[in-house]
Design a protein around this motif. Structure first.
Motif, PDB file in Angstrom:
ATOM      1  N   ASN A  40      76.367 -12.408  68.733  1.00 51.83           N
ATOM      2  CA  ASN A  40      76.318 -13.844  69.047  1.00 51.83           C
ATOM      3  C   ASN A  40      74.963 -14.166  69.677  1.00 51.83           C
ATOM      4  OD1 ASN A  40      77.039 -16.480  69.564  1.00 51.83           O
ATOM      5  ND2 ASN A  40      78.494 -16.003  71.181  1.00 51.83           N
ATOM      6  N   LYS A  42      72.374 -16.560  68.616  1.00 54.34           N
ATOM      7  CA  LYS A  42      71.769 -17.891  68.614  1.00 54.34           C
ATOM      8  C   LYS A  42      72.388 -18.763  69.696  1.00 54.34           C
ATOM      9  CE  LYS A  42      69.847 -17.804  64.153  1.00 54.34           C
ATOM     10  NZ  LYS A  42      69.545 -18.449  62.935  1.00 54.34           N
ATOM     11  N   GLU A  44      72.765 -22.478  71.243  1.00 51.16           N
ATOM     12  CA  GLU A  44      72.696 -23.858  70.773  1.00 51.16           C
ATOM     13  C   GLU A  44      72.430 -24.811  71.935  1.00 51.16           C
ATOM     14  OE1 GLU A  44      75.564 -27.052  68.477  1.00 51.16           O
ATOM     15  OE2 GLU A  44      75.944 -24.913  68.249  1.00 51.16           O
ATOM     16  N   CYS A  45      71.445 -25.685  71.770  1.00 48.92           N
ATOM     17  CA  CYS A  45      71.116 -26.703  72.768  1.00 48.92           C
ATOM     18  C   CYS A  45      72.291 -27.680  72.869  1.00 48.92           C
ATOM     19  CB  CYS A  45      69.848 -27.444  72.359  1.00 48.92           C
ATOM     20  SG  CYS A  45      69.447 -28.862  73.409  1.00 48.92           S
ATOM     21  N   SER A  46      72.741 -27.965  74.085  1.00 50.85           N
ATOM     22  CA  SER A  46      73.868 -28.886  74.254  1.00 50.85           C
ATOM     23  C   SER A  46      73.461 -30.331  74.010  1.00 50.85           C
ATOM     24  CB  SER A  46      74.469 -28.747  75.654  1.00 50.85           C
ATOM     25  OG  SER A  46      73.506 -29.065  76.638  1.00 50.85           O
ATOM     26  N   CYS A  48      70.841 -31.539  71.490  1.00 52.52           N
ATOM     27  CA  CYS A  48      70.595 -31.891  70.087  1.00 52.52           C
ATOM     28  C   CYS A  48      71.222 -30.924  69.087  1.00 52.52           C
ATOM     29  CB  CYS A  48      69.093 -31.974  69.836  1.00 52.52           C
ATOM     30  SG  CYS A  48      68.235 -30.393  70.027  1.00 52.52           S
ATOM     31  N   GLY A  49      71.685 -29.767  69.547  1.00 55.89           N
ATOM     32  CA  GLY A  49      72.316 -28.809  68.645  1.00 55.89           C
ATOM     33  C   GLY A  49      71.368 -27.812  67.995  1.00 55.89           C
ATOM     34  N   ARG A  50      70.061 -27.899  68.301  1.00 60.33           N
ATOM     35  CA  ARG A  50      69.117 -26.920  67.753  1.00 60.33           C
ATOM     36  C   ARG A  50      69.480 -25.531  68.237  1.00 60.33           C
ATOM     37  NH1 ARG A  50      63.037 -28.785  68.750  1.00 60.33           N
ATOM     38  NH2 ARG A  50      62.472 -27.189  67.253  1.00 60.33           N
ATOM     39  N   LYS A  51      69.171 -24.532  67.418  1.00 65.38           N
ATOM     40  CA  LYS A  51      69.508 -23.153  67.764  1.00 65.38           C
ATOM     41  C   LYS A  51      68.243 -22.391  68.151  1.00 65.38           C
ATOM     42  CE  LYS A  51      73.543 -23.112  64.950  1.00 65.38           C
ATOM     43  NZ  LYS A  51      74.718 -23.255  65.507  1.00 65.38           N
ATOM     44  N   CYS A  84      64.168 -26.737  75.087  1.00 67.16           N
ATOM     45  CA  CYS A  84      64.150 -27.438  73.804  1.00 67.16           C
ATOM     46  C   CYS A  84      62.975 -28.421  73.771  1.00 67.16           C
ATOM     47  CB  CYS A  84      65.475 -28.185  73.632  1.00 67.16           C
ATOM     48  SG  CYS A  84      65.625 -29.115  72.106  1.00 67.16           S
ATOM     49  N   GLU A  92      73.192 -24.231  77.284  1.00 70.60           N
ATOM     50  CA  GLU A  92      73.703 -23.963  75.942  1.00 70.60           C
ATOM     51  C   GLU A  92      75.049 -24.651  75.755  1.00 70.60           C
ATOM     52  OE1 GLU A  92      75.382 -20.082  74.933  1.00 70.60           O
ATOM     53  OE2 GLU A  92      75.317 -19.581  77.063  1.00 70.60           O
ATOM     54  N   LYS A  93      75.390 -24.892  74.512  1.00 67.88           N
ATOM     55  CA  LYS A  93      76.690 -25.456  74.177  1.00 67.88           C
ATOM     56  C   LYS A  93      77.685 -24.296  74.070  1.00 67.88           C
ATOM     57  CE  LYS A  93      78.965 -28.391  70.823  1.00 67.88           C
ATOM     58  NZ  LYS A  93      78.761 -29.215  69.642  1.00 67.88           N
TER      59      LYS A  93
END
Length: 110
Positions: A40, A42, A44-46, A48-51, A84, A92-93
């Protein structure tokens, strides 16, 4: 005595594993420490969702989860922050955690 691997299976948080646990039988409390599984990677930005593969820093967050029998359960989650380009420094999300609430999503449904 259950192992960390047993607790990982019972907790059932996809992408995370229990690496430490404590049981206080007198006070009926279960504490679990979880971290991302090796695959696990990657984050994820909470915002914009970019990884991202790299992280900015790491902290720990305690949340209540569903009780396990008569034991009140607290899960300590390692939370990464990413830097980010769009959002700045963001946590992170984590799908199991709703925003800043002190409980997991499934304990909220209860």
């Amino acid at each position: 005595m259950p192992t960390d691997n047993d607790f990982t299976k019972i907790l059932n948080w996809p992408g995370y594993r229990v690496y430490r646990h404590e049981i206080d039988e007198r006070r009926k409390k279960l504490r679990l420490w979880v971290q991302r599984k090796r695959g696990n990677r990657k984050i994820e930005c909470s915002g914009c969702g970019r990884k991202f593969r790299e992280f900015y820093d790491l902290s720990e967050r305690a949340v209540r989860d569903l009780p396990w029998g008569e034991f009140q359960t607290t899960v300590y989650v390692e939370i990464y922050r990413v830097k980010c380009a769009e959002c700045g420094v963001k946590r992170e999300k984590v799908l199991q955690l709703p925003s800043q609430a002190p409980f997991s999503k499934r304990s909220r449904r209860r």
